[in-house]
Design an enzyme around this catalytic site. Structure first.
Site, PDB file in Angstrom:
ATOM      1  N   CYS A   2      -0.315 -10.642 -13.120  1.00  0.00           N
ATOM      2  CA  CYS A   2      -1.148 -11.846 -13.232  1.00  0.00           C
ATOM      3  C   CYS A   2      -0.540 -12.948 -12.374  1.00  0.00           C
ATOM      4  O   CYS A   2       0.541 -12.787 -11.816  1.00  0.00           O
ATOM      5  CB  CYS A   2      -1.185 -12.302 -14.684  1.00  0.00           C
ATOM      6  SG  CYS A   2      -1.699 -11.031 -15.820  1.00  0.00           S
ATOM      7  N   ARG A  27      -3.539 -11.480  -7.386  1.00  0.00           N
ATOM      8  CA  ARG A  27      -2.682 -10.913  -8.425  1.00  0.00           C
ATOM      9  C   ARG A  27      -3.488 -10.515  -9.664  1.00  0.00           C
ATOM     10  O   ARG A  27      -2.976  -9.785 -10.520  1.00  0.00           O
ATOM     11  CB  ARG A  27      -1.593 -11.917  -8.847  1.00  0.00           C
ATOM     12  CG  ARG A  27      -0.650 -12.343  -7.720  1.00  0.00           C
ATOM     13  CD  ARG A  27       0.380 -13.347  -8.224  1.00  0.00           C
ATOM     14  NE  ARG A  27       1.208 -12.775  -9.263  1.00  0.00           N
ATOM     15  CZ  ARG A  27       2.334 -12.082  -9.019  1.00  0.00           C
ATOM     16  NH1 ARG A  27       2.712 -11.895  -7.776  1.00  0.00           N
ATOM     17  NH2 ARG A  27       3.040 -11.564  -9.994  1.00  0.00           N
ATOM     18  N   TRP A  83      -4.825 -10.184 -14.969  1.00  0.00           N
ATOM     19  CA  TRP A  83      -5.174  -8.787 -14.699  1.00  0.00           C
ATOM     20  C   TRP A  83      -4.813  -8.067 -15.985  1.00  0.00           C
ATOM     21  O   TRP A  83      -3.665  -7.797 -16.266  1.00  0.00           O
ATOM     22  CB  TRP A  83      -4.379  -8.226 -13.523  1.00  0.00           C
ATOM     23  CG  TRP A  83      -4.768  -6.830 -13.170  1.00  0.00           C
ATOM     24  CD1 TRP A  83      -4.142  -5.673 -13.517  1.00  0.00           C
ATOM     25  CD2 TRP A  83      -5.915  -6.433 -12.394  1.00  0.00           C
ATOM     26  NE1 TRP A  83      -4.816  -4.592 -13.003  1.00  0.00           N
ATOM     27  CE2 TRP A  83      -5.904  -5.016 -12.321  1.00  0.00           C
ATOM     28  CE3 TRP A  83      -6.924  -7.128 -11.742  1.00  0.00           C
ATOM     29  CZ2 TRP A  83      -6.888  -4.295 -11.636  1.00  0.00           C
ATOM     30  CZ3 TRP A  83      -7.895  -6.408 -11.069  1.00  0.00           C
ATOM     31  CH2 TRP A  83      -7.867  -5.014 -11.012  1.00  0.00           C
ATOM     32  N   ASN A 109       3.102 -13.564 -17.159  1.00  0.00           N
ATOM     33  CA  ASN A 109       2.808 -12.437 -16.266  1.00  0.00           C
ATOM     34  C   ASN A 109       3.772 -11.312 -16.643  1.00  0.00           C
ATOM     35  O   ASN A 109       4.957 -11.548 -16.820  1.00  0.00           O
ATOM     36  CB  ASN A 109       3.046 -12.849 -14.805  1.00  0.00           C
ATOM     37  CG  ASN A 109       3.099 -11.625 -13.890  1.00  0.00           C
ATOM     38  OD1 ASN A 109       2.375 -10.662 -14.085  1.00  0.00           O
ATOM     39  ND2 ASN A 109       4.005 -11.654 -12.919  1.00  0.00           N
ATOM     40  N   GLY A 110       3.250 -10.106 -16.802  1.00  0.00           N
ATOM     41  CA  GLY A 110       4.136  -8.992 -17.147  1.00  0.00           C
ATOM     42  C   GLY A 110       3.802  -8.435 -18.519  1.00  0.00           C
ATOM     43  O   GLY A 110       2.681  -8.592 -19.000  1.00  0.00           O
ATOM     44  N   GLU A 491      -1.066  13.997   0.093  1.00  0.00           N
ATOM     45  CA  GLU A 491      -1.226  12.539   0.082  1.00  0.00           C
ATOM     46  C   GLU A 491      -0.651  11.908   1.351  1.00  0.00           C
ATOM     47  O   GLU A 491      -1.250  10.998   1.941  1.00  0.00           O
ATOM     48  CB  GLU A 491      -0.556  11.944  -1.166  1.00  0.00           C
ATOM     49  CG  GLU A 491      -0.573  10.428  -1.266  1.00  0.00           C
ATOM     50  CD  GLU A 491      -1.949   9.779  -1.227  1.00  0.00           C
ATOM     51  OE1 GLU A 491      -2.003   8.551  -1.040  1.00  0.00           O
ATOM     52  OE2 GLU A 491      -2.970  10.503  -1.334  1.00  0.00           O
ATOM     53  N   LYS A 495      -2.794   9.646   4.019  1.00  0.00           N
ATOM     54  CA  LYS A 495      -2.410   8.285   4.429  1.00  0.00           C
ATOM     55  C   LYS A 495      -2.425   8.178   5.952  1.00  0.00           C
ATOM     56  O   LYS A 495      -2.971   7.235   6.517  1.00  0.00           O
ATOM     57  CB  LYS A 495      -1.010   7.921   3.885  1.00  0.00           C
ATOM     58  CG  LYS A 495      -1.011   7.650   2.384  1.00  0.00           C
ATOM     59  CD  LYS A 495      -1.501   6.301   1.995  1.00  0.00           C
ATOM     60  CE  LYS A 495      -2.865   6.159   1.396  1.00  0.00           C
ATOM     61  NZ  LYS A 495      -3.391   6.967   0.377  1.00  0.00           N
ATOM     62  N   GLU A 498      -6.073   8.315   7.261  1.00  0.00           N
ATOM     63  CA  GLU A 498      -6.994   7.196   7.000  1.00  0.00           C
ATOM     64  C   GLU A 498      -6.593   5.909   7.696  1.00  0.00           C
ATOM     65  O   GLU A 498      -7.449   5.060   7.963  1.00  0.00           O
ATOM     66  CB  GLU A 498      -7.177   6.987   5.494  1.00  0.00           C
ATOM     67  CG  GLU A 498      -6.001   6.562   4.708  1.00  0.00           C
ATOM     68  CD  GLU A 498      -6.367   6.410   3.220  1.00  0.00           C
ATOM     69  OE1 GLU A 498      -7.451   5.879   2.924  1.00  0.00           O
ATOM     70  OE2 GLU A 498      -5.555   6.851   2.377  1.00  0.00           O
ATOM     71  N   HIS A 514      -0.709  32.633   6.718  1.00  0.00           N
ATOM     72  CA  HIS A 514      -2.066  33.203   6.637  1.00  0.00           C
ATOM     73  C   HIS A 514      -3.032  32.490   7.580  1.00  0.00           C
ATOM     74  O   HIS A 514      -4.244  32.549   7.403  1.00  0.00           O
ATOM     75  CB  HIS A 514      -2.563  33.125   5.187  1.00  0.00           C
ATOM     76  CG  HIS A 514      -1.649  33.805   4.226  1.00  0.00           C
ATOM     77  ND1 HIS A 514      -1.461  35.167   4.182  1.00  0.00           N
ATOM     78  CD2 HIS A 514      -0.802  33.281   3.302  1.00  0.00           C
ATOM     79  CE1 HIS A 514      -0.559  35.462   3.248  1.00  0.00           C
ATOM     80  NE2 HIS A 514      -0.146  34.344   2.703  1.00  0.00           N
ATOM     81  N   LYS A 613     -12.797   0.404   0.101  1.00  0.00           N
ATOM     82  CA  LYS A 613     -11.815   0.551  -0.972  1.00  0.00           C
ATOM     83  C   LYS A 613     -12.414   1.327  -2.130  1.00  0.00           C
ATOM     84  O   LYS A 613     -11.767   2.174  -2.755  1.00  0.00           O
ATOM     85  CB  LYS A 613     -11.341  -0.822  -1.441  1.00  0.00           C
ATOM     86  CG  LYS A 613     -10.279  -0.781  -2.543  1.00  0.00           C
ATOM     87  CD  LYS A 613      -8.993  -0.141  -2.041  1.00  0.00           C
ATOM     88  CE  LYS A 613      -7.929   0.075  -3.085  1.00  0.00           C
ATOM     89  NZ  LYS A 613      -6.826   0.897  -2.643  1.00  0.00           N
TER      90      LYS A 613
HETATM   91  C1  AGP Z   1      -7.056   6.338  -0.692  1.00  0.00           C
HETATM   92  O1  AGP Z   1      -6.174   5.620   0.068  1.00  0.00           O
HETATM   93  C2  AGP Z   1      -8.468   6.029  -0.405  1.00  0.00           C
HETATM   94  N1  AGP Z   1      -8.742   4.672  -0.571  1.00  0.00           N
HETATM   95  C3  AGP Z   1      -9.468   6.935  -1.139  1.00  0.00           C
HETATM   96  O2  AGP Z   1      -9.171   8.274  -0.862  1.00  0.00           O
HETATM   97  C4  AGP Z   1      -9.491   6.751  -2.657  1.00  0.00           C
HETATM   98  O3  AGP Z   1      -8.351   7.288  -3.223  1.00  0.00           O
HETATM   99  C5  AGP Z   1     -10.723   7.463  -3.223  1.00  0.00           C
HETATM  100  O4  AGP Z   1     -11.872   6.870  -2.682  1.00  0.00           O
HETATM  101  C6  AGP Z   1     -10.742   7.389  -4.749  1.00  0.00           C
HETATM  102  O5  AGP Z   1     -10.847   6.069  -5.166  1.00  0.00           O
HETATM  103  P1  AGP Z   1     -10.634   5.733  -6.715  1.00  0.00           P
HETATM  104  O6  AGP Z   1      -9.241   6.045  -7.081  1.00  0.00           O
HETATM  105  O7  AGP Z   1     -10.951   4.272  -6.801  1.00  0.00           O
HETATM  106  O8  AGP Z   1     -11.613   6.556  -7.493  1.00  0.00           O
END
Ligand code: AGP
Length: 618
Positions: A2, A27, A83, A109-110, A491, A495, A498, A514, A613
């Site tokens: 927060c 925040r 938050w 906050n916390g 993952e 990263k 993307e 394979h 996002k």
């Molecule tokens: C990850 O960096 C991306 N922004 C994307 O793969 C994300 O994880 C995916 O769209 C799922 O989003 P969510 O966790 O909000 O469901």
């Protein structure tokens, strides 16, 4: 996570405080509030939703003849943007919170981890609570300890608290000062001419002053218009230099970092600290009483199905390994966009877990609804209180990473992994598939993870930047991992894809022979997750398979494991923990690697092309 801002000075503070909150909205922004002091009258205005709602609530209050918020004269006040972690998103749960008399106001906050113990004690002493939050306890403790000296009362209160927090308190009997305390969460003083600020972050007052003083761990700070006094837990005064902040507005919002992604990478210790927080008890047991799934139910489920997308899918995959390893419950895993259309076999004896940081991802929500309609119980693992996922589920396990601005998820990933570990340990504890000693051992390691994360970031940031300089012009990367290392290689590859737009392939290392092995030649960089695990020997031979074909191997390994370094061009060592917890640390150099490569290619990492996002489209 927060945002707090407090002011004591000669100027009317209402608008100063709301303006400060606007700079802290990154925040937390699900509810907000302000409490101001005029003479010995306190006026508090709180509102659910973003700051525009607080502004109109204040205007409304002024219309109703609210004295203290009326302009001018209140010159002392505190404000908060929330938050939510404990207690729903309601006006009652918004800060500032007060004691029984209403004369003491606090903003925190916390997390107060021992709120379960303190609240009944205070209620037994006659205190009445008006919110569901852990934070309100602080106001009542100050009331309990108050004897005409707010600084002393705050010091005594801080001694009663366990957790990680920062709070600011105000008392109508002492209108010319504010007192704050911190433990792990940030608290900073802003020093102006005949006025002083206290805030969670510098942007809250940077438009008014750039002269700052940092409050350190376990310290108590008292501000008045003339300045600040810092004391330790015993009341001994501490000298502290002031520092001039040179950031521009944009950098300020990013906490002095170049981008939100880098800021959020460095917020991972706090994100995991909050997510684990009061869910590991001092006895080393797991307490998920904030998750509405009964112990009986967790003991009887016959199968778990995890559905998610993108980064959340990779966090779910870590959950699968941990839950099967510790709790011996079969776990099925699927990307939500496949699960929802493949007519899956699911029913009342299944627990379906939907993992989504935003809680708004259409495919994951649809998969959760499908499972619920088939009679399965649905648990949402999400970072956003009040999100759709919390409505499409029977129970919610919140990660507590705070808002994540950068499209590329980082701190929510490690928080999701921590949440998965907590769930796996809780089920193992209930089913006694692990001894109490083993649960305590792993639980205490999980509680120590924030320090391990900070240590890893400090240790690997520079070497990773050097390695990235040697590879940022590469046109393809192969990522390899096995067992608990597989979600990390997936993952890490995501990263890089993307934010740098460089094609990558991520494979279970045992699968390489394979087919994907054909991709390898002298120019291929192979990023190998080779942390300790039951299959490390296999990973070492997979690395050999890469090297004999000339690939340039960059490995992530557990400290002290020189065998990996012997077979790799470059090795990034991470601190040693129990092997199954290594993923939370192993992802850090891969996040930084992707980040450095994208920056070296001059790309906008916070807003990568073609990505949003939150993916609310089908
Ligand atoms: C990850 O960096 C991306 N922004 C994307 O793969 C994300 O994880 C995916 O769209 C799922 O989003 P969510 O966790 O909000 O469901």
């Amino acid at each position: 996570m927060c945002g707090i801002v407090g002011y004591v000075g000669r100027r009317p503070c209402r608008d100063l405080l709301v303006a400060g909150l606007e700079k802290l909205e990154y925040r937390g922004y699900d509810s907000a509030g302000i409490a101001v002091l005029e003479g010995d009258r306190v006026e508090t205005v709180r509102a659910v939703g973003n700051l525009a709602n607080l502004r109109s609530a204040v205007e409304e209050r002024v219309g109703e003849g609210g004295v203290a918020v009326a302009d001018p004269p209140a010159t002392t006040g505190i404000a908060h943007t929330r938050w939510a972690t404990h207690g729903r998103v309601t006006e009652e749960n918004a800060h500032p919170h007060s004691d029984c008399s209403g004369r003491i106001q606090i903003a925190l906050n916390g997390i107060v981890e021992n709120h379960h113990d303190l609240r009944p004690r205070l209620e037994a002493e006659g205190h009445t609570f008006s919110s569901e939050t852990d934070a309100e306890i602080v106001a009542h403790l100050i009331e309990l300890h108050y004897d005409g000296d707010l600084t002393a009362a705050v010091r005594a209160t801080a001694a009663d608290l366990r957790g990680h927090y920062a709070f600011v308190a105000m008392h109508a009997d002492e209108p010319e000062l504010l007192v704050g305390a911190r433990k792990e969460c940030p608290l900073i003083v802003g020093l102006g001419d005949d006025e002083s600020f206290l805030a969670s972050a510098i942007p809250a007052f940077m438009a008014e002053t750039r002269r700052t003083m940092f409050v350190e761990e376990g310290e108590i700070v008292t501000i008045d218009p003339s300045g600040a006094t810092i004391t330790d837990g015993d009341g001994t005064p501490i000298e502290r230099d002031t520092e001039e902040v040179t950031w521009n507005e944009d950098a300020a919002e990013k906490g002095g970092y170049d981008t939100f992604m880098l800021k959020e990478i460095h917020e991972q210790p706090e994100a995991v600290a909050e997510t684990v927080g009061d869910r590991v008890t001092p006895e080393g047991t797991i307490d998920l009483s904030d998750v509405e799934l009964s112990d009986e139910y967790l003991c009887e489920i016959s199968r778990i199905v995890i559905v998610a997308c993108g980064t959340s899918y990779h966090a779910g995959l870590i959950g699968r390994y941990a839950i099967e390893e510790w709790a011996r419950v079969p776990v099925e895993m699927d990307v939500a966009s496949e699960y929802r259309y493949r007519n899956p076999v699911v029913g009342p004896s299944d627990l379906v877990i939907g993992v989504s940081q935003s809680g708004e991802t259409a495919d994951t929500l649809a998969a959760m609804r499908l499972a619920r309609e088939a009679g399965a119980k649905v648990l949402a693992v999400t970072n956003v209180m009040g999100s759709q996922a919390t409505r499409d589920s029977d129970a919610v396990l919140y990660t507590r990473a705070g808002p994540e601005i950068s499209v590329a998820s980082t701190k929510t990933f490690v928080s999701q992994a921590a949440a998965m570990y907590l769930l796996g340990l809780r089920i193992a504890q209930l089913r006694e598939t692990l001894s109490a000693e083993r649960v305590a051992e792993l639980a205490n390691e999980l509680r120590g993870m924030p320090d391990r994360i900070a240590e890893t970031l400090a240790r690997v940031e520079e070497p990773v930047a050097e390695i990235a300089k040697r590879h940022y012009k590469q046109g393809f990367f192969l990522y390899l991992g096995r067992h608990i290392g597989l979600p990390i290689c997936l993952e890490g590859a995501l990263k890089l894809k993307e934010i740098s737009y460089i094609p990558t392939d991520a494979y279970a290392a045992g699968e390489m022979k394979h087919g994907p092995i054909a991709l390898l030649d002298e120019s291929t960089p192979a990023i190998c997750v080779a942390t300790d695990s039951p299959v490390l020997d296999k990973v070492l031979s997979n690395i050999e398979e890469c090297r004999v074909r000339g690939a340039d191997v960059v490995a992530v390994a557990t400290e002290g494991n020189e065998a990996v370094a012997k077979v790799s061009e470059e090795t990034i060592f991470i601190p040693r923990t129990d092997w199954i917890l290594q993923p939370i640390l192993a992802i850090l150099p891969l996040q930084l690697f992707a980040y450095c490569i994208a920056r070296l290619n001059d790309l906008n990492v916070d807003q990568p092309r073609n990505l949003a996002k939150t993916v609310t489209v089908e």
